[in-house]
Design a protein around this motif. Sequence first.
Motif, PDB file in Angstrom:
ATOM      1  N   LEU A  11       0.814  -1.213   0.000  1.00  0.00           N
ATOM      2  CA  LEU A  11       0.000   0.000   0.000  1.00  0.00           C
ATOM      3  C   LEU A  11       0.852   1.269   0.000  1.00  0.00           C
ATOM      4  N   ASN A  12       2.194   1.016  -0.038  1.00  0.00           N
ATOM      5  CA  ASN A  12       3.136   2.137   0.065  1.00  0.00           C
ATOM      6  C   ASN A  12       2.894   2.954   1.327  1.00  0.00           C
ATOM      7  N   LEU A  13       2.472   2.275   2.362  1.00  0.00           N
ATOM      8  CA  LEU A  13       2.259   2.871   3.672  1.00  0.00           C
ATOM      9  C   LEU A  13       2.822   1.923   4.721  1.00  0.00           C
ATOM     10  N   VAL A  14       3.482   2.481   5.718  1.00  0.00           N
ATOM     11  CA  VAL A  14       4.004   1.656   6.800  1.00  0.00           C
ATOM     12  C   VAL A  14       2.826   1.229   7.678  1.00  0.00           C
ATOM     13  N   PRO A  15       2.651  -0.039   7.953  1.00  0.00           N
ATOM     14  CA  PRO A  15       1.499  -0.501   8.734  1.00  0.00           C
ATOM     15  C   PRO A  15       1.502   0.055  10.150  1.00  0.00           C
ATOM     16  N   GLY A  16       0.295   0.266  10.670  1.00  0.00           N
ATOM     17  CA  GLY A  16       0.139   0.726  12.034  1.00  0.00           C
ATOM     18  C   GLY A  16      -0.083  -0.446  12.965  1.00  0.00           C
ATOM     19  N   ALA A  17      -0.177  -0.157  14.261  1.00  0.00           N
ATOM     20  CA  ALA A  17      -0.314  -1.208  15.269  1.00  0.00           C
ATOM     21  C   ALA A  17      -1.604  -1.991  15.104  1.00  0.00           C
ATOM     22  N   GLU A  18      -2.636  -1.352  14.509  1.00  0.00           N
ATOM     23  CA  GLU A  18      -3.920  -2.016  14.372  1.00  0.00           C
ATOM     24  C   GLU A  18      -4.031  -2.849  13.096  1.00  0.00           C
ATOM     25  N   ASP A  19      -3.034  -2.766  12.201  1.00  0.00           N
ATOM     26  CA  ASP A  19      -3.115  -3.441  10.914  1.00  0.00           C
ATOM     27  C   ASP A  19      -2.662  -4.900  11.000  1.00  0.00           C
ATOM     28  N   ILE A  20      -3.130  -5.683  10.032  1.00  0.00           N
ATOM     29  CA  ILE A  20      -2.677  -7.063   9.849  1.00  0.00           C
ATOM     30  C   ILE A  20      -1.507  -7.045   8.881  1.00  0.00           C
ATOM     31  N   VAL A  21      -0.394  -7.612   9.278  1.00  0.00           N
ATOM     32  CA  VAL A  21       0.807  -7.599   8.455  1.00  0.00           C
ATOM     33  C   VAL A  21       1.025  -8.989   7.860  1.00  0.00           C
ATOM     34  N   VAL A  22       1.245  -9.038   6.551  1.00  0.00           N
ATOM     35  CA  VAL A  22       1.507 -10.291   5.840  1.00  0.00           C
ATOM     36  C   VAL A  22       2.852 -10.147   5.140  1.00  0.00           C
ATOM     37  N   PHE A  23       3.733 -11.176   5.332  1.00  0.00           N
ATOM     38  CA  PHE A  23       5.034 -11.160   4.688  1.00  0.00           C
ATOM     39  C   PHE A  23       5.013 -12.064   3.461  1.00  0.00           C
ATOM     40  N   ASN A  24       5.519 -11.518   2.365  1.00  0.00           N
ATOM     41  CA  ASN A  24       5.637 -12.268   1.122  1.00  0.00           C
ATOM     42  C   ASN A  24       7.023 -12.891   1.104  1.00  0.00           C
ATOM     43  N   ALA A  25       7.077 -14.194   1.257  1.00  0.00           N
ATOM     44  CA  ALA A  25       8.380 -14.882   1.391  1.00  0.00           C
ATOM     45  C   ALA A  25       9.211 -14.810   0.128  1.00  0.00           C
ATOM     46  N   THR A  26       8.607 -14.508  -0.993  1.00  0.00           N
ATOM     47  CA  THR A  26       9.343 -14.495  -2.253  1.00  0.00           C
ATOM     48  C   THR A  26       9.917 -13.132  -2.579  1.00  0.00           C
ATOM     49  N   SER A  27       9.707 -12.143  -1.707  1.00  0.00           N
ATOM     50  CA  SER A  27      10.210 -10.800  -2.020  1.00  0.00           C
ATOM     51  C   SER A  27      11.708 -10.749  -1.913  1.00  0.00           C
ATOM     52  N   SER A  28      12.296  -9.791  -2.536  1.00  0.00           N
ATOM     53  CA  SER A  28      13.759  -9.675  -2.557  1.00  0.00           C
ATOM     54  C   SER A  28      14.300  -9.165  -1.240  1.00  0.00           C
ATOM     55  N   ASN A  29      13.491  -8.460  -0.491  1.00  0.00           N
ATOM     56  CA  ASN A  29      13.928  -7.937   0.804  1.00  0.00           C
ATOM     57  C   ASN A  29      13.219  -8.686   1.931  1.00  0.00           C
TER      58      ASN A  29
END
Length: 370
Positions: A351-369
């Motif tokens: 979303l080009n936004l840093v997630p906040g404490a209330e957000d659900i964070v999902v990591f994409n294991a295939t990303s370069s970083n």
Amino acid sequence: QGMDSPVFSTANLVSNTLSVSGYIGTAPSQAVFAGARVEIYLAAVDASGFGEGQLYLGYLTADANGNFSGSIDVTGQGLTNASVLTATATSARDNTSEFGQNFGANGTPTDITSSNYTVAENIDTSSGYTVGTLSTTDPDTGDNFTYSIVGGTDAAKFSIVGNALKITDSVLDFETKSSYSVTVRSTDAGGLTYDETLTVNVTNVNEAPVATNPATATVAENGVLTFNSGGAGVISVYDVDGDSINVSLTANHGSIVLAQTTGLSFADSDGSDGTLTFVGTQSAVNAALNGLVYTSQAGYNGAAELEVSFNDGYLTDNQTVAIAVSPGQSTVVWDGGGTSDDWSDAANWNLNLVPGAEDIVVFNATSSNN
């Protein structure tokens, strides 16, 4: 005993009637000349100003004060406003005066004109505003005139100072009243009058469109905000001139969608980026804005705004609605799109936004970083 000559005060020629007034002697109201016969003549003009009588026109009898006034029928005598008159006075003892000083016949004014018949709207006339300068057409060279208001639909709103026609009616508004009617009388030095009804036109001046909108609104993160009477408030435009309206809408941190598009022409019809540009009649524009939907950006909370611009082709009204976006829960995916693996690099998140404490964070294991 000699007899004093008559002196003319007025000599008005209207059609075939010559109306004269005056006195006998060196001043008005000398009873010694009461009852004298005053004979009126068409005069021969000479350098002395006391020309001999050429054509007898009729007579009047002086009153008890030695003054005379009355009318004579001069049909067929060839008199015009250029004619010059003289007179003699004969006393009860048959003493007759010399011919008196020549006096020009006075013709009736024939026209009234104003230097101006228009005034622009939006002028405040509360203290009296000069519309124009009055002048009179008259057959007599060098005649003097006085002016007065004698009628007309809007007579109460006009006055005359000298020869200046003034209107007093607060701020003029073309859309409310586009013209005024007043009847003006011109009276010449001999007392003859001419009346004319003058029309003063109010000219239309382009006026800016006027926006109506809420100053503030509130919506939840990733929520929907509707601008109507039951929601955040109505956004609308009014242009007293009835012009077509060019509309530009710019929203940040969200997308916008119109309630309808009938009757509109678009330069930018995709509101997904928060911008819309279109033109239409006032009714079509207002129908489109009544129900405008703002959808806040997922993952964003804080201050946002909707900028509204209405232009009639010449003048513009710009307004801003301040939108408060309250925190909510969004799903934010790490996609590693940034230049580092820093959590605070917004480019690393979908979303080009840093997630906040209330957000659900999902990591994409295939990303370069990772």
